[in-house]
Design a protein around this motif. Structure first.
Motif, PDB file in Angstrom:
ATOM      1  N   ARG A 176       0.840  -1.190   0.000  1.00  0.00           N
ATOM      2  CA  ARG A 176       0.000   0.000   0.000  1.00  0.00           C
ATOM      3  C   ARG A 176       0.883   1.252   0.000  1.00  0.00           C
ATOM      4  NH1 ARG A 176      -3.936  -0.597   5.011  1.00  0.00           N
ATOM      5  NH2 ARG A 176      -1.872  -0.814   5.984  1.00  0.00           N
ATOM      6  N   PHE A 177       0.476   2.236  -0.785  1.00  0.00           N
ATOM      7  CA  PHE A 177       1.274   3.456  -0.957  1.00  0.00           C
ATOM      8  C   PHE A 177       1.275   4.296   0.321  1.00  0.00           C
ATOM      9  CE2 PHE A 177       1.730   7.783  -3.057  1.00  0.00           C
ATOM     10  CZ  PHE A 177       3.082   7.628  -3.297  1.00  0.00           C
ATOM     11  N   ARG A 178       2.426   4.877   0.610  1.00  0.00           N
ATOM     12  CA  ARG A 178       2.640   5.731   1.784  1.00  0.00           C
ATOM     13  C   ARG A 178       2.368   4.972   3.097  1.00  0.00           C
ATOM     14  NH1 ARG A 178       3.087  11.059  -0.370  1.00  0.00           N
ATOM     15  NH2 ARG A 178       1.662  11.473  -2.085  1.00  0.00           N
ATOM     16  N   THR A 179       2.768   3.732   3.153  1.00  0.00           N
ATOM     17  CA  THR A 179       2.653   2.952   4.392  1.00  0.00           C
ATOM     18  C   THR A 179       3.995   2.292   4.673  1.00  0.00           C
ATOM     19  OG1 THR A 179       2.006   0.859   3.354  1.00  0.00           O
ATOM     20  CG2 THR A 179       0.240   2.439   3.855  1.00  0.00           C
ATOM     21  N   ASN A 180       4.126   1.760   5.869  1.00  0.00           N
ATOM     22  CA  ASN A 180       5.327   1.014   6.246  1.00  0.00           C
ATOM     23  C   ASN A 180       5.157  -0.485   6.026  1.00  0.00           C
ATOM     24  OD1 ASN A 180       6.745   3.352   7.121  1.00  0.00           O
ATOM     25  ND2 ASN A 180       5.637   3.309   9.075  1.00  0.00           N
ATOM     26  N   ASP A 181       4.173  -0.857   5.246  1.00  0.00           N
ATOM     27  CA  ASP A 181       3.954  -2.266   4.946  1.00  0.00           C
ATOM     28  C   ASP A 181       5.185  -2.872   4.274  1.00  0.00           C
ATOM     29  OD1 ASP A 181       1.443  -1.640   5.816  1.00  0.00           O
ATOM     30  OD2 ASP A 181       0.447  -1.882   3.873  1.00  0.00           O
ATOM     31  N   GLU A 182       5.370  -4.176   4.486  1.00  0.00           N
ATOM     32  CA  GLU A 182       6.379  -4.911   3.734  1.00  0.00           C
ATOM     33  C   GLU A 182       5.817  -5.254   2.357  1.00  0.00           C
ATOM     34  OE1 GLU A 182       9.448  -5.568   4.663  1.00  0.00           O
ATOM     35  OE2 GLU A 182       9.208  -4.626   6.642  1.00  0.00           O
ATOM     36  N   PHE A 183       6.696  -5.350   1.368  1.00  0.00           N
ATOM     37  CA  PHE A 183       6.260  -5.735   0.031  1.00  0.00           C
ATOM     38  C   PHE A 183       5.810  -7.188   0.027  1.00  0.00           C
ATOM     39  CE2 PHE A 183       8.558  -1.952  -1.340  1.00  0.00           C
ATOM     40  CZ  PHE A 183       7.765  -1.490  -2.384  1.00  0.00           C
ATOM     41  N   THR A 184       4.656  -7.431  -0.591  1.00  0.00           N
ATOM     42  CA  THR A 184       4.100  -8.774  -0.705  1.00  0.00           C
ATOM     43  C   THR A 184       4.440  -9.356  -2.076  1.00  0.00           C
ATOM     44  OG1 THR A 184       2.258  -8.225   0.763  1.00  0.00           O
ATOM     45  CG2 THR A 184       1.984 -10.144  -0.676  1.00  0.00           C
ATOM     46  N   PRO A 185       5.055 -10.544  -2.143  1.00  0.00           N
ATOM     47  CA  PRO A 185       5.398 -11.139  -3.443  1.00  0.00           C
ATOM     48  C   PRO A 185       4.231 -11.956  -4.023  1.00  0.00           C
ATOM     49  CG  PRO A 185       6.332 -12.460  -1.688  1.00  0.00           C
ATOM     50  CD  PRO A 185       5.627 -11.309  -1.017  1.00  0.00           C
ATOM     51  N   ILE A 186       4.043 -11.841  -5.326  1.00  0.00           N
ATOM     52  CA  ILE A 186       3.034 -12.627  -6.037  1.00  0.00           C
ATOM     53  C   ILE A 186       3.692 -13.236  -7.277  1.00  0.00           C
ATOM     54  CG2 ILE A 186       0.859 -12.578  -7.322  1.00  0.00           C
ATOM     55  CD1 ILE A 186      -0.040 -10.275  -5.636  1.00  0.00           C
ATOM     56  N   PRO A 187       3.761 -14.568  -7.386  1.00  0.00           N
ATOM     57  CA  PRO A 187       4.325 -15.188  -8.594  1.00  0.00           C
ATOM     58  C   PRO A 187       3.476 -14.844  -9.822  1.00  0.00           C
ATOM     59  CG  PRO A 187       4.153 -16.779  -6.796  1.00  0.00           C
ATOM     60  CD  PRO A 187       3.365 -15.573  -6.380  1.00  0.00           C
ATOM     61  N   MET A 188       4.150 -14.492 -10.899  1.00  0.00           N
ATOM     62  CA  MET A 188       3.451 -14.188 -12.146  1.00  0.00           C
ATOM     63  C   MET A 188       3.418 -15.439 -13.023  1.00  0.00           C
ATOM     64  SD  MET A 188       4.961 -10.350 -12.950  1.00  0.00           S
ATOM     65  CE  MET A 188       3.653  -9.918 -14.107  1.00  0.00           C
ATOM     66  N   LYS A 189       2.318 -15.566 -13.765  1.00  0.00           N
ATOM     67  CA  LYS A 189       2.120 -16.731 -14.608  1.00  0.00           C
ATOM     68  C   LYS A 189       2.282 -16.359 -16.083  1.00  0.00           C
ATOM     69  CE  LYS A 189      -1.191 -18.783 -11.378  1.00  0.00           C
ATOM     70  NZ  LYS A 189      -2.577 -19.300 -11.204  1.00  0.00           N
ATOM     71  N   VAL A 190       2.731 -17.325 -16.858  1.00  0.00           N
ATOM     72  CA  VAL A 190       2.854 -17.130 -18.302  1.00  0.00           C
ATOM     73  C   VAL A 190       1.512 -17.443 -18.955  1.00  0.00           C
ATOM     74  CG1 VAL A 190       3.983 -17.874 -20.421  1.00  0.00           C
ATOM     75  CG2 VAL A 190       5.304 -17.680 -18.303  1.00  0.00           C
ATOM     76  N   GLU A 191       1.003 -16.505 -19.719  1.00  0.00           N
ATOM     77  CA  GLU A 191      -0.234 -16.682 -20.470  1.00  0.00           C
ATOM     78  C   GLU A 191       0.078 -16.566 -21.959  1.00  0.00           C
ATOM     79  OE1 GLU A 191      -3.096 -17.517 -19.282  1.00  0.00           O
ATOM     80  OE2 GLU A 191      -2.623 -17.348 -17.140  1.00  0.00           O
ATOM     81  N   LEU A 227      -1.538   1.585  -4.705  1.00  0.00           N
ATOM     82  CA  LEU A 227      -0.520   0.579  -4.429  1.00  0.00           C
ATOM     83  C   LEU A 227       0.745   0.959  -5.182  1.00  0.00           C
ATOM     84  CD1 LEU A 227      -2.574  -2.737  -4.932  1.00  0.00           C
ATOM     85  CD2 LEU A 227      -2.086  -1.588  -2.760  1.00  0.00           C
ATOM     86  N   GLU A 228       1.882   0.597  -4.631  1.00  0.00           N
ATOM     87  CA  GLU A 228       3.131   0.740  -5.383  1.00  0.00           C
ATOM     88  C   GLU A 228       3.691  -0.662  -5.616  1.00  0.00           C
ATOM     89  OE1 GLU A 228       6.637   2.345  -3.374  1.00  0.00           O
ATOM     90  OE2 GLU A 228       5.414   2.599  -1.558  1.00  0.00           O
ATOM     91  N   TYR A 229       4.258  -0.869  -6.805  1.00  0.00           N
ATOM     92  CA  TYR A 229       4.716  -2.206  -7.142  1.00  0.00           C
ATOM     93  C   TYR A 229       5.914  -2.167  -8.079  1.00  0.00           C
ATOM     94  CZ  TYR A 229       2.323  -1.857 -11.732  1.00  0.00           C
ATOM     95  OH  TYR A 229       1.920  -1.481 -12.986  1.00  0.00           O
ATOM     96  N   TYR A 230       6.608  -3.291  -8.114  1.00  0.00           N
ATOM     97  CA  TYR A 230       7.693  -3.491  -9.071  1.00  0.00           C
ATOM     98  C   TYR A 230       7.768  -4.976  -9.388  1.00  0.00           C
ATOM     99  CZ  TYR A 230      10.603  -5.136  -5.165  1.00  0.00           C
ATOM    100  OH  TYR A 230      11.094  -5.835  -4.086  1.00  0.00           O
ATOM    101  N   ILE A 231       8.564  -5.335 -10.387  1.00  0.00           N
ATOM    102  CA  ILE A 231       8.649  -6.724 -10.852  1.00  0.00           C
ATOM    103  C   ILE A 231      10.113  -7.146 -10.934  1.00  0.00           C
ATOM    104  CG2 ILE A 231       8.162  -8.302 -12.783  1.00  0.00           C
ATOM    105  CD1 ILE A 231       5.882  -6.307 -13.553  1.00  0.00           C
TER     106      ILE A 231
END
Length: 329
Positions: free
Chosen positions: A112-127, A148-152
């Motif tokens: 979540r943006f502007r929070t002290n949350d840890e980044f949550t990982p999500i495996p990406m799938k090939v489509e 939300l803020e994210y990176y890959i």
């Protein structure tokens, strides 16, 4: 000595001829010959279209809701989304070469943006489909104005990479409630027409003032309906409030709309409604100023300082619809 008077016929001829100044004033108000006017009008409309399109494209492309383009491999570019409706998860897509479908791997990290949350990982799938091969990962839906803020992190074609490449940069995505097409489409259409007419009004003020008044008033009408009536309706549907600009908030989009609207109200009040009234230098200057204000506003990226959910308030139990702020960079 007595002044010599002309004959009655000579006196009548003199009375029928306008004074020199009067002749010049009348000529100044008349449009040029039809052929010359058509050529000039076509050229000015063409220039107005170019200016309006450039301003709209620039504003959208530099705004925080426009997809972030990042290179993947070769000539493949990923468009990482930065806006999504709050009705469902947001799917992040990364195109990859078809031969790498079996070996490519990636993980999507978010918080979540502007929070002290840890980044949550999500495996990406090939489509894979007939037309594309890509990695996909879903970001969980958020309430309206939630960000939300994210990176890959990925391994594609035997290369390890981060998207975006800069480790200090993440992608910010904002969620919004859906806006009915019956409101959104007329709003967008009228705003496009307004900037086109506004640019054309400014060009008329500079080069062809004989139809400037009609163009300026048409601009104001389009902006009134499209921006000051339908605009707040769009804002209400998307984020729950009709107006979040001055004096109620710091929403840059609402404030830009207000500045443009007031500039055209001023310009039209100076030139007036009377079609027989001469377009004075002051009137032309007022319309030109309104066009300049509009141009400057369109050079400011769209949706800057817009509605944003304050997660710190949500964590305290505040309803998300009551925890939305504006003006934050």
């Amino acid at each position: 000595m007595l002044e010599k008077k002309g004959t009655p016929m000579e006196e009548n001829q003199k009375s029928d001829q306008p004074e020199a100044n009067e002749t010049q004033e009348v000529t100044a108000e008349l449009p040029p010959p039809e052929k010359a006017r058509l050529l000039k009008r076509t050229a000015l409309w063409f220039l107005a279209v170019i200016l309006a399109a450039s301003a709209m494209i620039y504003q959208r492309a530099t705004g925080p809701t426009y997809p972030m383009k990042v290179p993947v491999t070769g000539n493949i570019v990923a468009k990482l989304i930065r806006t999504h409706e709050s009705t469902g998860d947001a799917t992040v897509e990364v195109p990859i070469p078809a031969p790498d479908a079996k070996t490519a791997t990636a993980t999507l990290y978010f918080k979540r943006f502007r929070t002290n949350d840890e980044f949550t990982p999500i495996p990406m799938k090939v489509e894979t489909t007939e037309s594309r091969t890509q990695l996909e990962g879903d970001l969980p839906k958020q309430p309206a104005a939630g960000k939300l803020e994210y990176y890959i992190e990925a391994e594609i074609a035997g290369q390890s990479m981060r998207l975006p490449e800069n480790k200090n940069e993440n992608v910010i995505i904002r969620f919004k409630d859906p806006v009915p097409d019956g409101v959104l489409i007329p709003h967008i259409t009228l705003m496009i027409l307004s900037i086109l007419l506004g640019m054309r009004s400014g060009l008329a003020a500079l080069f062809a003032p004989y139809n400037m008044r009609q163009l300026a008033w048409a601009t104001l009408c389009g902006m009134t309906v499209g921006g000051m009536i339908l605009g707040p309706m769009v804002q209400k549907y998307a984020f729950g409030e009709y107006w979040t600009g001055f004096p109620l908030g710091g929403d840059w989009t609402d404030n830009k709309m207000l500045f443009m609207f007031l500039a055209w109200v001023f310009g039209c009040s100076v030139i007036g409604l009377n079609p027989k009234k001469k377009n004075t230098t002051i009137g032309r200057f007022a319309v030109l100023i309104a066009t300049i204000v509009m141009t400057v506003c369109y050079l400011i990226p769209h949706s800057m300082g817009g509605s944003e959910l304050d997660y710190s308030q949500v964590d305290k139990g505040v309803d998300p619809s009551k925890a939305i702020e504006t003006g934050r960079k």
